[in-house]
Design a protein around this motif. Structure first.
Motif, PDB file in Angstrom:
ATOM      1  N   VAL A  85     -18.840  20.696   1.765  1.00  0.00           N
ATOM      2  CA  VAL A  85     -20.174  20.132   1.939  1.00  0.00           C
ATOM      3  C   VAL A  85     -21.223  20.831   1.110  1.00  0.00           C
ATOM      4  CG1 VAL A  85     -20.031  18.986   4.146  1.00  0.00           C
ATOM      5  CG2 VAL A  85     -20.307  21.447   4.077  1.00  0.00           C
ATOM      6  N   LEU A 144      -4.717  19.343   7.910  1.00  0.00           N
ATOM      7  CA  LEU A 144      -5.488  18.362   7.139  1.00  0.00           C
ATOM      8  C   LEU A 144      -6.889  18.839   6.806  1.00  0.00           C
ATOM      9  CD1 LEU A 144      -4.418  15.119   9.014  1.00  0.00           C
ATOM     10  CD2 LEU A 144      -3.712  15.850   6.746  1.00  0.00           C
ATOM     11  N   THR A 145      -7.265  20.015   7.286  1.00  0.00           N
ATOM     12  CA  THR A 145      -8.640  20.431   7.052  1.00  0.00           C
ATOM     13  C   THR A 145      -8.747  21.637   6.128  1.00  0.00           C
ATOM     14  OG1 THR A 145      -8.510  21.476   9.214  1.00  0.00           O
ATOM     15  CG2 THR A 145      -9.756  19.441   9.071  1.00  0.00           C
ATOM     16  N   GLY A 189     -10.659  13.952   2.098  1.00  0.00           N
ATOM     17  CA  GLY A 189     -11.092  15.242   2.595  1.00  0.00           C
ATOM     18  C   GLY A 189      -9.991  16.283   2.521  1.00  0.00           C
ATOM     19  N   PRO A 190     -10.232  17.500   2.884  1.00  0.00           N
ATOM     20  CA  PRO A 190     -11.510  18.054   3.335  1.00  0.00           C
ATOM     21  C   PRO A 190     -12.519  18.186   2.188  1.00  0.00           C
ATOM     22  CG  PRO A 190      -9.893  19.786   3.084  1.00  0.00           C
ATOM     23  CD  PRO A 190      -9.172  18.495   2.862  1.00  0.00           C
ATOM     24  N   ARG A 191     -13.770  18.045   2.581  1.00  0.00           N
ATOM     25  CA  ARG A 191     -14.821  18.064   1.589  1.00  0.00           C
ATOM     26  C   ARG A 191     -15.565  19.381   1.643  1.00  0.00           C
ATOM     27  NH1 ARG A 191     -18.924  13.174   2.199  1.00  0.00           N
ATOM     28  NH2 ARG A 191     -20.631  14.545   1.636  1.00  0.00           N
ATOM     29  N   ASN A 221      -2.925  16.978  13.810  1.00  0.00           N
ATOM     30  CA  ASN A 221      -4.167  17.486  14.396  1.00  0.00           C
ATOM     31  C   ASN A 221      -3.999  18.982  14.654  1.00  0.00           C
ATOM     32  OD1 ASN A 221      -6.010  18.301  16.638  1.00  0.00           O
ATOM     33  ND2 ASN A 221      -6.657  16.171  16.510  1.00  0.00           N
ATOM     34  N   GLN A 222      -5.042  19.728  14.273  1.00  0.00           N
ATOM     35  CA  GLN A 222      -4.947  21.182  14.298  1.00  0.00           C
ATOM     36  C   GLN A 222      -4.652  21.745  15.688  1.00  0.00           C
ATOM     37  OE1 GLN A 222      -8.287  22.940  12.460  1.00  0.00           O
ATOM     38  NE2 GLN A 222      -7.759  25.017  13.041  1.00  0.00           N
ATOM     39  N   GLU A 223      -5.260  21.146  16.691  1.00  0.00           N
ATOM     40  CA  GLU A 223      -5.164  21.754  18.007  1.00  0.00           C
ATOM     41  C   GLU A 223      -4.197  21.010  18.937  1.00  0.00           C
ATOM     42  OE1 GLU A 223      -8.497  23.061  21.261  1.00  0.00           O
ATOM     43  OE2 GLU A 223      -9.066  22.694  19.188  1.00  0.00           O
TER      44      GLU A 223
END
Lengths: 537, 308, 410
Positions: A477, A384-385, A473-475, A365-367
């Motif tokens: 959009v 992951l993003t 993901g990440p997608r 998780n980023q944060e």
């Protein structure tokens, strides 16, 4: 290796009598046991087969029964005749393989040629039945008729008490007519002379028949039909659909539109509207045509294919490299407590995979993830993003998940390399690296090359990892397609064929076959190239 | 041959009692020969075990989630482990037993069927041998997207004839697993069988031993390491298999750990991470134990087996 | 290399393979034709949580009617797909527990039969019956109704906020780490939890037809209100009030730790907070865009298979047993989900938390169960996440609306 002892006693050359005598006794003893086991095993198989035949013949499944006979005879023939050694060794595994894998494969192949999926998952009869059921609408403000189910000479009748107290009887295609000699209990009619009243148990015993009965209220079918949901009360329904069995058409009474079976697996109106559910039909190559023309696939196809190959190749490479390295490091007999290191390193393999993926997703998780907050002191790395980091993360997690397997396999395979080779090379003055590079590695590759190829195929279709860790993901959009940076072919297929609540198994199978052909092609080519390795031995 | 005897022997043979006589030289030598291996071992152990410490920490913190674990071991409460065995709807103990049973039988079966096939491929020459070997591998490359539908149909078909081995039966599930007994496993064993010199078989044949005898009494012993590896791989594979097991096994009492454990976190909105984590920690024990037990076969090597 | 009869072996292997595969095929198609075998026991699929309660109700049912009830425990999430796959084979269950938004798929696949509630229909809350209806036909007996609401830590925030901004101000005044918590997914945000804010800008997903059901042709998500909502998302994301790194688990964790006075969640997360000693109050969801914030309501209930050979018994079981006050109350007690039966709901409302969620639920709308909703889910969440994380609000939102329209048109 060359021949079987039963058929070719040729190689026996020694002639010392005592030896021969012992040998014969020995062989006889062994043979006796083996024959006993063989007979026992075949007896069990035959007994099962006979039982199956009994059941199958009784249910008149002649084709299956014929196949059971054929297979049983074949098995008996293999084991009772002399020779046919390979068949004797291969048959048990092959039988399981044929039933549980080949069948699955053929079934998927068959599905690819049907329209099986949401709205088309059963037979036409089921679809008709289901449409008619759903089209039954209760007449607004109609009363609750109290009901007693009667039987006379096997024919079911409904004895209904209307809210005003009047009692009528009717049956399938026999409109209600009033009776006045019913036996009452309170103000509800519970019996009629000449008829047997069915109790709840009797009703349950014939519930399919009773649930299917609809009793016309009057001679005019448009006035509605009485049906019962529970055997003790009846409601008035009108149907908005009319099925014409002879013409095979459905007519909507309210709108007057006729829907007919035009061979697409659903009742379709003239202007192309379909009534769902439809049914399963064979559609030939339609799914394959769609697979190649599907717009949502064609756009991202190239980038996804490239990534799928990269992912599968890098996964195999990294896990194998790490696994082999560790196997060599811990293959030194001088090292103490190797056993404990080995056990700890096997841990990632022993835990359920979906749990591991969840833990890693949390740690990345980023944060708030452990990696950023604790290891990197509060950095906000979007593991992951971000498109590229996510690809790296997927590979990293797959390395963690996969290296124990390679470690185990290479440890096993290293044992197969005779010590003498290494010793001989050392005596010749070869350095450890040279020994590894020119002696051990080629030998090792002989035994593990097929596993690497199969591991490649596995990762090529490693849907679970992608699905659990990033869901593709990440997608992007703004691209307008439901495909993300870490999607591999199989997860993209999943998204395309199983969009939302719609499942298109036919299309998914067609894709599965295409992917299979792709992977199998690669595997066969790889085998060609490793054939030289195989000949080494 | 156990690891301890190996170590004693190697101690005696390679390095004289360390630390006592010549500390400096011994340490250098120790570092060169095995010390760096320990460093790698420690690093890899951390890499392998760290994420799972999270799980262990979460299992000791009833009511917590997996993310709590940033502060590892903030709580030491074994409540979840107790709770695990006191849930009538989720019979963990039964799952545990089922998993051992199904995993054990399937892996024994896999090893046996695979070894039979590998023996045939390695020692016999017949038409279709190469193609057969290749086909075994290719069959397993088919994407299993629809396997579930097909297996359900198949087992419900079998149920009509033999309810005891169809749907909702553990035997049925084991049979499905045995369907995958050949394939990669056969390759793994095939490679190993090939390294057993065929002179051994031939010598036995000259002594008059039949093919079955050679296979069961000589070959199987020689290839023990690979049998152990395949057995372990197959045991891990079956115990963690989830998709097919959840279709085949219907009654909670018959289910396996993988299927059952998932229930703890799949409950919509009422995930119970702590119990799930506790269950997963216990679930890893059989695999660890089996590995510990099999290790001596896996690393025993050819020489260990071929003597007798 | 000589082996006897090598040709025969190959032929043999081929025959075994082919014939066994055929055995499987034929056996399977037989099954499909024969339909369900046993007409005796009633097979009911439930999830583990509810199996315990149903066990008693099932025992009562068996005692009274003589019909055996076989409860099969399934993962709640697996029930939908397995039901659709197994009913056509004739091997499926008679009754399943499920969520109302599966109904569209069930009907499209023809796997559920309509249920006649008769006079009992009035005994259920209206939203429950509406949710269990599809194209004017009732297909299920509702048993629980649930929706999200604003959960407030009374120690940190003494009064009910009227608007979103007021809530954020109060949250900041409380001095906790977060003014407000809602669990989002880094990749797909959470349209379900953000929906009340979206409706407060006057941008529902679908318009409704005359009879109150959703109309797939009237996509409203991209209207002017939708744009305003998108701009609001961007602003809240920039201000850090909405944070996609705070996942559902983290949000729960932080609220329990007292790190925020407000938490947008459902009744399922409240017990953990209460156990942790937090005094909670259930407040209406504050409006962000001026109009009433309408959350989605989720209804769970029981469905009957269209191929059930025990149709009468199944109906009897779900209407008269699962629909009874006793069972509905018992189900409430074990799962904490508000009962759909009005009488049971009123009894349960003695609990202020149930009453609080119930009050919020009065404004709620059923989550659409029409198949077109699948296309919406596909684009909705990721777009929200992108906007919260700094994407261009208006263009992304309009792009999403267009993509959904294309997907629905198919």
């Amino acid at each position: 290796m060359t021949t079987t002892p039963e058929t070719d006693p040729g190689p026996i050359r020694q002639s010392a009598r005592a030896k021969r005598a012992t040998r014969i006794a020995d062989a006889a003893a062994g043979g006796w046991k083996i024959v006993a086991i063989k007979i026992l095993g075949l007896g069990v198989v035959d007994a099962i087969a006979i039982y199956a035949l009994f059941v199958l013949v009784r249910s008149e499944s002649w084709l299956v029964a014929g196949l059971v006979v054929a297979v049983t005879l074949l098995v008996n023939w293999i084991y009772f005749s002399r020779g046919k050694l390979p068949a004797k060794y291969l048959a048990p595994g092959l039988i399981f393989l044929a039933i549980f894998q080949i069948f699955v494969l053929l079934y998927s192949g068959y599905i690819a040629f049907t329209n099986y999926g949401t709205g088309h998952n059963s037979t036409k009869a089921d679809a008709v039945n289901s449409l008619l059921l759903s089209s039954q609408n209760r007449v607004a403000d109609s009363p609750n008729y109290r009901l007693t189910v009667l039987e006379q000479l096997g024919e079911i009748s409904f004895l209904v008490t209307e809210p005003d107290g009047s009692v009528s009887i009717g049956g399938e295609e026999r409109p209600l007519k009033e009776v006045n000699n019913a036996q009452l209990e309170g103000d509800v009619a519970v019996g009629l002379a000449g008829y047997t009243s069915l109790g709840f148990q009797d009703i349950l015993g014939r519930q399919s028949a009773i649930a299917a009965i609809s009793v016309p209220l009057t001679d005019d079918p448009n006035d509605g039909m009485l049906r019962t949901p529970d055997g003790s009360s009846a409601f008035l329904y009108t149907s908005s659909l009319d099925y014409d069995e002879a013409a095979g058409t459905m007519r909507d009474k309210n709108s007057g539109i006729t829907y007919s079976d035009i061979g697409t697996g659903a009742f379709t109106s003239d202007n192309g509207q379909e009534l769902l559910p439809g049914w399963k039909i064979e559609v030939g190559l339609d799914n394959f045509v769609r697979a190649f023309t599907e717009e949502s696939i064609r756009g991202p196809l190239i980038s996804v294919t490239v990534w799928t190959f990269a992912f599968a190749f890098l996964s195999v490479f990294t896990t194998f490299a790490l696994g082999l390295f560790l196997a060599i490091v811990f293959n030194d007999k001088r090292m103490k407590s190797r056993k404990y290191y080995r056990i700890i390193m096997i841990l990632p393999y022993a835990f359920p995979g979906f749990l591991s993926a969840l833990v890693w997703a949390g740690m990345m998780n980023q944060e708030f993830g452990f990696i950023n907050t604790v290891l990197l002191g509060g950095a906000e790395v979007p593991w992951l993003t971000n498109e590229w980091l996510a690809k790296g993360s997927v590979l990293f997690v797959n390395l963690w998940l996969g290296f124990p397997y390679m470690f185990l396999v290479t440890t096993g395979a290293l044992q197969a390399i005779p010590e003498e080779l290494t010793e001989a090379a050392t005596v010749d003055g070869a350095k450890p690296w040279a020994i590894f590079r020119f002696v051990k590695l080629p030998l090792l590759l002989v035994s593990v090359a097929p596993l690497l190829i199969s591991s490649f195929a596995f990762n090529f279709n490693n849907f679970n990892l992608i699905y659990m860790l990033t869901n593709g993901g990440p997608r992007d959009v703004s691209a307008g397609v439901n495909v993300g940076a870490t999607d591999i072919l199989i997860s993209m297929v999943y998204k395309v064929a199983f969009v939302g609540a719609n499942r298109d198994y036919g299309l998914a199978s067609a894709f599965a076959i295409i992917i299979f052909i792709l992977v199998a092609g690669i595997a066969i080519i790889s085998f060609r190239r490793t054939k030289s390795l195989e000949e080494l031995n | 041959m156990t690891t301890t005897t190996q170590e004693q022997k190697s101690d005696a043979a390679v390095s004289p009692p360390a630390a006592v006589g010549h500390p400096r030289r011994s340490f250098k030598r120790w570092a060169r020969e095995t010390g760096w291996r320990h460093i790698i071992g420690v690093i890899m152990s951390i890499f392998a075990a760290f994420p799972l410490l999270y799980v262990f920490s979460a299992s000791l913190n009833p009511g917590g989630t997996l993310v709590t674990a940033n502060s590892l071991f903030s709580s030491f409460n074994f409540g979840s482990y107790v709770d695990l065995f006191n849930r009538p709807q989720q019979p963990y103990a039964a799952w545990f037993g089922n998993t051992l049973l199904i995993g054990g039988i399937s892996s024994l079966g896999t090893v046996f069927l695979g070894a039979l096939a590998a023996y045939a491929f390695s020692r016999m020459r017949f038409i279709g041998r190469r193609v057969g070997l290749l086909t075994l591998l290719l069959v397993q490359m088919f994407p299993q997207l629809l396997a579930v539908v097909a297996i359900f149909l198949l087992l419900s078909g079998i149920s009509e004839i033999f309810p005891a081995i169809g749907l909702n039966s553990q035997i049925g599930l084991i049979m499905v697993y045995l369907g995958g007994a050949l394939g990669v496993n056969t390759y793994l064993m095939y490679g190993f069988f090939n390294t057993v010199p065929s002179s051994i078989d031939e010598a036995a044949k000259i002594d008059g031993a039949g093919h079955a005898r050679i296979f069961f009494t000589i070959i199987l012993r020689l290839v023990a390491p690979i049998l152990a590896v395949v057995g372990l791989l197959s045991f891990v594979g079956t115990t963690s298999e989830f998709v097919i097991a959840s279709i085949v096994l219907i009654d909670p009492d018959k289910q396996t750990l993988a299927v059952g454990l998932y229930q703890f976190v799949s409950q919509e909105f009422s995930r119970n991470w702590s119990i799930f984590a506790a269950g997963a920690v216990l679930a890893a024990i059989p695999v660890m134990t089996l590995f510990l037990f099999l290790q001596k076969y896996i690393v025993g090597g050819l020489t260990a087996g071929s003597v007798k | 290399m000589r082996v006897n009869n090598k040709g025969l072996w190959a032929v043999g292997a081929l025959t075994v393979t082919a014939s066994l595969a055929l055995t499987g095929c034929t056996a399977a198609s037989d099954t499909a034709d024969n339909g369900a075998g046993t007409g005796e026991a009633l097979t009911v699929w439930v999830d583990a949580d509810r199996a315990a309660v149903l066990k008693d109700a099932a025992a009562d049912f068996t005692a009274e009617t003589g019909v055996e009830v076989k409860l099969v425990q399934k993962e709640f999430g697996d029930i939908r797909d397995q039901f659709i796959a197994q009913v056509p084979t004739g091997k499926g269950p008679d009754v399943v527990i499920g969520a109302h938004d599966w109904l569209g798929t069930f009907v499209t696949n023809g796997v559920v039969a309509p249920v006649e509630l008769g006079d009992k229909a009035d005994a259920f809350q209206d939203v429950g019956i509406t949710a269990m209806s599809y194209e004017g036909q009732v297909y299920g007996v509702p048993y629980s109704i649930e929706n999200i609401a604003l959960v407030r830590n009374t120690a940190l925030a003494p009064s009910t906020p009227a608007t979103f901004d007021e809530m954020v101000t109060m949250g900041k005044a409380a001095g906790t780490e977060y003014p407000f918590l809602v669990g989002l997914d880094p990749e797909a945000a959470d349209p379900y939890h953000l929906y009340p804010f979206q409706t407060s800008f006057g941008a529902p997903v679908f318009g409704t037809a005359a009879d109150g059901s959703y109309d797939a042709d009237a996509l409203e998500i991209g209207n002017a209100g939708g744009d305003k909502f998108a701009a609001w998302l961007a602003a809240q994301g920039a201000a850090g009030v909405l944070n996609t790194n705070i996942t559902g688990d983290l949000a729960k964790e932080k609220f329990i730790a007292g790190e925020s006075p407000f938490y947008l969640t459902g009744p399922w997360n409240v017990p953990a907070a209460v156990e942790a000693g937090i005094d909670v109050a259930i407040d209406p969801i504050p409006s962000a865009g001026g109009e009433t914030a309408q959350p989605f309501v989720g209804v769970q209930g029981f469905f009957v298979s269209s191929k059930s050979e025990n149709a009468l018994a199944a109906n009897e079981f779900i209407v008269n047993y699962m629909g009874s006050e006793e069972v509905q109350t018992a189900l409430f007690e074990v799962g904490g989900r508000a009962p759909a039966l009005t009488a049971s709901f009123e009894a349960a409302s003695a609990d202020p938390i149930v009453a609080g969620f119930g009050a919020v639920g009065e404004n709620a709308v059923p989550m659409p169960s029409i198949p077109a909703m699948g296309a919406v889910w596909e684009f909705w969440g990721v777009t929200e996440a992108a906007i919260i994380n700094g994407g261009d609000a208006t263009s992304l939102w309009q792009k999403m609306s267009g993509d959904i329209e294309t997907a629905i048109a198919g």
